[in-house]
Design an enzyme around this catalytic site. Structure first.
Site, PDB file in Angstrom:
ATOM      1  N   GLU A 168      13.294 -82.500 -35.138  1.00  0.00           N
ATOM      2  CA  GLU A 168      13.367 -81.741 -36.397  1.00  0.00           C
ATOM      3  C   GLU A 168      12.224 -82.128 -37.323  1.00  0.00           C
ATOM      4  OE1 GLU A 168      15.077 -78.859 -36.302  1.00  0.00           O
ATOM      5  OE2 GLU A 168      16.898 -80.026 -35.929  1.00  0.00           O
ATOM      6  N   THR A 173       9.258 -81.838 -36.756  1.00  0.00           N
ATOM      7  CA  THR A 173       8.137 -82.365 -35.965  1.00  0.00           C
ATOM      8  C   THR A 173       7.140 -81.256 -35.640  1.00  0.00           C
ATOM      9  OG1 THR A 173       9.611 -82.085 -34.080  1.00  0.00           O
ATOM     10  CG2 THR A 173       9.306 -84.326 -34.871  1.00  0.00           C
ATOM     11  N   ASP A 174       7.581 -79.988 -35.714  1.00  0.00           N
ATOM     12  CA  ASP A 174       6.683 -78.917 -35.231  1.00  0.00           C
ATOM     13  C   ASP A 174       5.405 -78.799 -36.046  1.00  0.00           C
ATOM     14  OD1 ASP A 174       8.056 -77.675 -37.384  1.00  0.00           O
ATOM     15  OD2 ASP A 174       8.497 -75.819 -36.277  1.00  0.00           O
ATOM     16  N   GLU A 206       5.808 -65.380 -41.464  1.00  0.00           N
ATOM     17  CA  GLU A 206       6.685 -66.254 -42.249  1.00  0.00           C
ATOM     18  C   GLU A 206       5.908 -66.957 -43.369  1.00  0.00           C
ATOM     19  OE1 GLU A 206       9.995 -67.737 -42.099  1.00  0.00           O
ATOM     20  OE2 GLU A 206      10.556 -65.932 -41.019  1.00  0.00           O
ATOM     21  N   SER A 228      18.172 -69.448 -37.218  1.00  0.00           N
ATOM     22  CA  SER A 228      16.966 -68.608 -37.137  1.00  0.00           C
ATOM     23  C   SER A 228      17.262 -67.129 -36.990  1.00  0.00           C
ATOM     24  CB  SER A 228      16.068 -69.067 -35.980  1.00  0.00           C
ATOM     25  OG  SER A 228      15.512 -70.289 -36.282  1.00  0.00           O
ATOM     26  N   GLY A 253      21.164 -71.466 -40.357  1.00  0.00           N
ATOM     27  CA  GLY A 253      20.207 -72.394 -39.745  1.00  0.00           C
ATOM     28  C   GLY A 253      20.001 -72.113 -38.265  1.00  0.00           C
ATOM     29  N   TYR A 278      11.825 -77.824 -48.289  1.00  0.00           N
ATOM     30  CA  TYR A 278      11.082 -77.796 -47.027  1.00  0.00           C
ATOM     31  C   TYR A 278       9.601 -78.065 -47.294  1.00  0.00           C
ATOM     32  CZ  TYR A 278       9.668 -76.135 -42.385  1.00  0.00           C
ATOM     33  OH  TYR A 278       9.141 -76.042 -41.117  1.00  0.00           O
ATOM     34  N   SER A 310      19.823 -51.254 -41.205  1.00  0.00           N
ATOM     35  CA  SER A 310      20.593 -52.189 -40.370  1.00  0.00           C
ATOM     36  C   SER A 310      22.034 -51.714 -40.274  1.00  0.00           C
ATOM     37  CB  SER A 310      20.559 -53.600 -40.970  1.00  0.00           C
ATOM     38  OG  SER A 310      21.452 -53.669 -42.056  1.00  0.00           O
ATOM     39  N   ASP A 367      10.950 -72.112 -34.015  1.00  0.00           N
ATOM     40  CA  ASP A 367      12.005 -71.104 -33.897  1.00  0.00           C
ATOM     41  C   ASP A 367      11.559 -69.904 -33.068  1.00  0.00           C
ATOM     42  OD1 ASP A 367      13.166 -72.879 -35.636  1.00  0.00           O
ATOM     43  OD2 ASP A 367      12.854 -71.643 -37.408  1.00  0.00           O
TER      44      ASP A 367
HETATM   45  C1  GLA Z   1      12.918 -74.523 -39.702  1.00  0.00           C
HETATM   46  C2  GLA Z   1      11.496 -74.062 -39.425  1.00  0.00           C
HETATM   47  C3  GLA Z   1      10.951 -74.702 -38.162  1.00  0.00           C
HETATM   48  C4  GLA Z   1      11.142 -76.209 -38.169  1.00  0.00           C
HETATM   49  C5  GLA Z   1      12.564 -76.570 -38.558  1.00  0.00           C
HETATM   50  C6  GLA Z   1      12.746 -78.053 -38.735  1.00  0.00           C
HETATM   51  O1  GLA Z   1      13.788 -74.049 -38.727  1.00  0.00           O
HETATM   52  O2  GLA Z   1      11.452 -72.667 -39.300  1.00  0.00           O
HETATM   53  O3  GLA Z   1       9.589 -74.357 -38.010  1.00  0.00           O
HETATM   54  O4  GLA Z   1      10.193 -76.833 -39.004  1.00  0.00           O
HETATM   55  O5  GLA Z   1      12.960 -75.935 -39.760  1.00  0.00           O
HETATM   56  O6  GLA Z   1      12.637 -78.694 -37.517  1.00  0.00           O
END
Ligand code: GLA
Length: 387
Positions: free
Chosen positions: A38, A40-41, A165, A131, A129, A229, A72, A177
Site C-alpha cells: 500500500e 508503494t506504487d 485521474e 476502485s 476503497g 493522500y 448510468s 488500481d
Molecule cells: C489508491 C490509489 C493507488 C494506490 C493506493 C494505495 O487506491 O489509487 O494508486 O496508491 O491508493 O496503495
C-alpha cells in the site's frame, strides 16, 4: 461467440431505449482489492492486488460528432451531456468525470476520439476503497481503444488512466488500481513492479487452502482528491529527495538506520512504512509460492500495523474491523487501498467465516458505527469485451 448474460442483455436493451440505436458493444472491467503493498506504487515499488468479481459494464456507441452522452443505471445525475472538443481538466461531475477523463487522456496521447453515447452499470460498491472509479475508467478505455483502432498496449492504457485521474479528476494516485483492473486474471494476483510495469500473475487460490478473503466495507467514505493522500505522497517525495534516491523503491530495510539520522520523525515513519511494505510484498510473493495463502497472515497484520502507526492512514472503523476479525478467527487482516476509510480485508478459514462476520457486525454496533457490509471476493478476469 461472446457470452451474453442477463446484465449485458439488460444493458443493451436499456441503451437502445435511451439512445435509439444499438451499442457498438459492451465492455466490462473489475474493481480490485489489494492483498498487500500500500502506497508503494507511486514510490516505484511493488504491489500485489487482484481484480475482483465485481465489475463496471459499459454499453458504448461511437458518434459522428464530438458530443458525449452519459447515463448510468444507478441514477446519479441523470443524462450528462458534454462536448469532447472543449473538454478541460476538472470538467464533469460525479462518475461522468471518469469516462470524460479517459477520453481526454487518450486525445492527449494523439488518439482521435469521436463523441460517444454510453450507458454504465456497476456493482463495484462506491467509495468502498475497491476502485469503483478505475473500474469505470478501465471499461471505457478498453472500449475506446478497440473502437478507435488505437491499439494501445495495456501499459499505455495504464498510463492514460493514471493521467485521467491525476490531471483530469485531480487525484494524485499511482498505477496499481488500473493495472489490476486491466491486467488481472482469474485465480491470480497481479504482482506488479511499478517501476517498469513488469507483471507476474501469481496464483492465489484461498479456497483450495480452506480460506476465504472477506472484504469488510466500513462505509466510511474517502476521496483521494482530499488532502490526506497528497500529503503522504509529498512526504515520500521529501524522504526520497533527502536520502538522495530517485524513489523510495531504492531504499532497503537496512538503510533505515542511516535514514533515521537524516529525516525528521514524521518523514522517517512515512519512509519506514514504504520501505518495509515493499519488503513485505516480496516476502508475500515468496511465501505464497513456497507455502501458500495460509502462511501470509503475519505479513497482512504487519502491513496494517505499519499503515496505522507509521503511515497514519487508518481510522477507528478500519482498526476495529481488523482487530475484531483477528480476534475472532481470521489468520491475517489489514485495511486495503488508499486509506482514511474504505475497506479492510480478512483472510479467514471457511470454518470461522460466520464467526468473524458476526463478531465484526456486533463490534460495529457496540461502537455505534454504521453497520459494515461484509462479502467475499475471489481473483477474477481483467477488463474485456462481453458483447
Ligand atoms: C489508491 C490509489 C493507488 C494506490 C493506493 C494505495 O487506491 O489509487 O494508486 O496508491 O491508493 O496503495
Amino acid at each position: 461467440m461472446r457470452t451474453t448474460d442477463s446484465r449485458t442483455g439488460m444493458l443493451t436493451s436499456r441503451f437502445e431505449e435511451t439512445f435509439g440505436a444499438t451499442p457498438d458493444g459492451v465492455w466490462q472491467a473489475p474493481g480490485r482489492v489489494n492483498l498487500i503493498g500500500e502506497h508503494t506504487d507511486y514510490n516505484e515499488g511493488f504491489v500485489l492486488p487482484f481484480a475482483i468479481d465485481k465489475t463496471a459494464k459499459v454499453a458504448l456507441r461511437l458518434r459522428s460528432d464530438s458530443t458525449v452522452r452519459l447515463l448510468s443505471t444507478f441514477g446519479g445525475h441523470g443524462l450528462v451531456q458534454d462536448d469532447l472538443a472543449g473538454l478541460e481538466p476538472g470538467s464533469g461531475r460525479g462518475w461522468s468525470r471518469y469516462p470524460l477523463g479517459v477520453a481526454w487522456a487518450l486525445k492527449e496521447r494523439g488518439v482521435q476520439v469521436p463523441g460517444f453515447d454510453l450507458l454504465l452499470d456497476s456493482d463495484v460498491p462506491l467509495g468502498a476503497g475497491l476502485s469503483s472509479s478505475h473500474a469505470i475508467e478501465c471499461a471505457v478505455i478498453t472500449a475506446l481503444n478497440e473502437l478507435t483502432g488505437a491499439g494501445l498496449a495495456a501499459e499505455e492504457l495504464v498510463l492514460a488512466t493514471q493521467r485521467a485521474e491525476n490531471a483530469f479528476v485531480g487525484a494524485p494516485t499511482g498505477i496499481m488500481d488500473q493495472s489490476a483492473s486491466l491486467r488481472g486474471a482469474k485465480g491470480r494476483a497481479v504482482f506488479l513492479d511499478c517501476r517498469d510495469q513488469h507483471v507476474d500473475l501469481v496464483p492465489f487460490d484461498a479456497e483450495a487452502s480452506g480460506l476465504v478473503l472477506l472484504v469488510i466495507d466500513t462505509k466510511v467514505s474517502h476521496s483521494h482528491a482530499d488532502g490526506g493522500y497528497a500529503s503522504r505522497r509529498a512526504s515520500c517525495e521529501l524522504g526520497a529527495k533527502t536520502l538522495g534516491v530517485k524513489a523510495l523503491r531504492d531504499v532497503g530495510v537496512a538503510d533505515l538506520v542511516e535514514a533515521a539520522t537524516l529525516l525528521d520523525d514524521t518523514t522517517l515513519r512515512r519512509v519506514r512504512h514504504v520501505v518495509t511494505e515493499n519488503d513485505r510484498v516480496l516476502q508475500t510473493v515468496d511465501v505464497l509460492a513456497r507455502q501458500g495463502p495460509a502462511h501470509i497472515g503475519r505479513l497482512l497484520d504487519a502491513s496494517h500495523a505499519s499503515m496505522r502507526d507509521d503511515f497514519e492512514i487508518s481510522c477507528a472503523e478500519l482498526d476495529l474491523a481488523v482487530e475484531t476479525a483477528r480476534a475472532s478467527g481470521a489468520i491475517g487482516a489489514r485495511m486495503t487501498g488508499g486509506g482514511f476509510g474504505g475497506s479492510a480485508i480478512a483472510l479467514t478459514p471457511v470454518a470461522q467465516e460466520q464467526q468473524v462476520r458476526d463478531a465484526v457486525v456486533h463490534a460495529f454496533a457496540q461502537a455505534a458505527f454504521t453497520a459494515p457490509d461484509i462479502f467475499t471476493v475471489t481473483p477474477a478476469a481483467g477488463a474485456r469485451r462481453l458483447a
